[in-house]
Design an enzyme around this catalytic site. Structure first.
Site, short mmCIF file in Angstrom:
data_model
loop_
_atom_site.label_atom_id
_atom_site.label_comp_id
_atom_site.label_asym_id
_atom_site.label_seq_id
_atom_site.Cartn_x
_atom_site.Cartn_y
_atom_site.Cartn_z
N ASN A 1 0.86 -1.18 0.00
CA ASN A 1 0.00 0.00 0.00
C ASN A 1 0.90 1.24 0.00
O ASN A 1 1.43 1.63 1.03
CB ASN A 1 -0.90 -0.04 1.24
CG ASN A 1 -1.79 1.18 1.33
OD1 ASN A 1 -1.88 1.98 0.40
ND2 ASN A 1 -2.46 1.33 2.47
N LYS B 1 0.14 4.22 -0.35
CA LYS B 1 -0.51 5.42 0.22
C LYS B 1 -0.23 6.63 -0.66
O LYS B 1 -0.08 6.48 -1.87
CB LYS B 1 -0.08 5.64 1.68
CG LYS B 1 -0.24 4.37 2.51
CD LYS B 1 -0.17 4.61 3.99
CE LYS B 1 -0.36 3.28 4.72
NZ LYS B 1 -0.52 3.42 6.14
N HIS C 1 -9.86 1.34 4.08
CA HIS C 1 -8.62 1.46 4.84
C HIS C 1 -8.85 2.38 6.04
O HIS C 1 -9.65 3.31 5.97
CB HIS C 1 -7.51 2.02 3.95
CG HIS C 1 -6.17 1.98 4.62
ND1 HIS C 1 -5.76 2.96 5.49
CD2 HIS C 1 -5.18 1.06 4.60
CE1 HIS C 1 -4.57 2.65 5.97
NE2 HIS C 1 -4.19 1.50 5.44
N GLU D 1 -7.31 4.76 7.19
CA GLU D 1 -7.13 6.19 6.91
C GLU D 1 -8.36 6.76 6.19
O GLU D 1 -8.73 7.92 6.40
CB GLU D 1 -5.83 6.40 6.13
CG GLU D 1 -4.62 6.21 7.05
CD GLU D 1 -3.41 5.56 6.40
OE1 GLU D 1 -3.27 5.59 5.17
OE2 GLU D 1 -2.60 4.98 7.17
N GLU E 1 -6.30 -4.86 9.98
CA GLU E 1 -5.25 -3.90 10.30
C GLU E 1 -5.61 -3.14 11.58
O GLU E 1 -6.37 -2.17 11.53
CB GLU E 1 -5.09 -2.88 9.16
CG GLU E 1 -4.71 -3.50 7.83
CD GLU E 1 -4.06 -2.47 6.91
OE1 GLU E 1 -2.89 -2.66 6.57
OE2 GLU E 1 -4.72 -1.47 6.56
N GLY F 1 1.65 2.22 10.80
CA GLY F 1 2.61 3.31 10.71
C GLY F 1 3.24 3.70 12.04
O GLY F 1 3.89 4.73 12.15
N SER G 1 2.59 -2.12 10.44
CA SER G 1 4.02 -2.18 10.74
C SER G 1 4.66 -3.53 10.43
O SER G 1 5.53 -4.01 11.16
CB SER G 1 4.29 -1.77 12.19
OG SER G 1 3.86 -0.43 12.42
P1 PGA Z 1 2.27 0.33 7.64
O1 PGA Z 1 0.83 0.53 6.93
O2 PGA Z 1 2.83 -0.95 7.10
O3 PGA Z 1 3.08 1.54 7.25
O4 PGA Z 1 2.01 0.24 9.12
C1 PGA Z 1 -0.01 -0.55 6.70
C2 PGA Z 1 -1.27 -0.08 6.04
O5 PGA Z 1 -1.78 1.00 6.40
O6 PGA Z 1 -1.81 -0.75 5.14
#
Ligand code: PGA
Length: 251
Positions: free
Chosen positions: A12, A14, A96, A98, A168, A174, A214
């Site tokens: 991803n 982003k 997601h 976000e 997730e 993150g 993460s």
């Molecule tokens: P991350 O993000 O691996 O940077 O924690 C995962 C995601 O949001 O899909």
């Protein structure tokens, strides 16, 4: 993971990348070598979907990171599944955290998006996960089951092959705070049981449930060993050459 389900890794990206940076990612993915027994899909910003689809090998899928719930019309700033398909991409990530927490998307809207994307022939990666305060209040199951139900209610029985569910936990995204393999497995196992009880044992057995939050080259193998973890959805680490190790984590 159970051998019957093919390992699945999503990168991803982003809101990251320039054409030059994308060239770099394509470079390390093409160099690989990538496990041929794993599915790999890259989640690309909308404006680079076409570019990435043209440049990535056909064996690597391309996903949009969001889409709207209808085919076209007066929806400034949105893109439709029909557009994503038109440029040759195959997948879309929906719901997601976000999208849910920064942009206020509701369970109902995410369900409608899943329904429309599937009806247009896209494959979907719907995401669910609890916040830290929800976990600490003992509400993890309640939250993820509610989110899952809003999605599952919109999946026609003949479309389950086009669905990969991503769990997730929001507190792990993150933050560098990965769920331990045991914490992740506990939720994955419950999600699979929920699918068995509420959809069918067959769907529960065949549907891939991937973990995100993460994931790194250091922790991906331990996560991949768990019975109900069928791969990962990777943000930050998908932009770096180490991502190849994450794709290959089940080897
Ligand atoms: P991350 O993000 O691996 O940077 O924690 C995962 C995601 O949001 O899909």
């Amino acid at each position: 993971m159970a051998s019957a389900r093919k390992f699945f890794v999503g990168g991803n990206w982003k809101m990251n990348g320039t054409k030059a940076e994308i060239d770099g990612i394509i470079g390390f993915l093409t160099a690989g070598p990538l496990d041929p027994n794993a599915d790999l899909v890259c989640g690309v910003p909308a404006c680079y979907l076409d570019y990435a689809r043209q440049k990535l090998p056909a064996t690597i899928g391309v996903a949009a990171q969001n889409c709207y719930k209808v085919a076209k019309g007066a929806f400034t700033g949105e893109i439709s599944p029909a557009m994503i398909k038109d440029i040759g991409a195959e997948w879309v990530i929906l719901g997601h955290s976000e999208r849910r927490n920064v942009f206020g998307e509701s369970d109902a809207l995410i369900g409608e998006k899943v329904a429309h994307a599937l009806s247009e022939g896209l494959k979907v990666i719907p995401c669910i996960g609890e916040k830290l305060e929800e976990r600490e209040a003992g509400k993890t199951e309640e939250v993820v089951f509610t989110q899952l139900k809003a999605i599952v209610d919109k999946i026609p029985a003949d479309k389950w092959d086009s669905v990969v569910i991503a769990y997730e936990p929001v507190w792990a995204i993150g933050t560098g705070k990965t769920a331990t393999p045991q914490q992740a497995q506990e939720v994955h196992g419950k999600l699979r049981q929920w699918l068995s009880d509420n959809v069918s044992p067959d769907v529960a057995q065949k549907t891939r449930i991937i973990y995100g939050g993460s994931v790194t080259a250091d922790n991906c193998r331990e996560l991949a060993k768990e019975a109900d973890i069928d791969g990962s959805l990777v943000g930050g680490a998908s932009l770096k050459p180490d991502f190849v190790h994450i794709v290959n984590a089940s080897q």
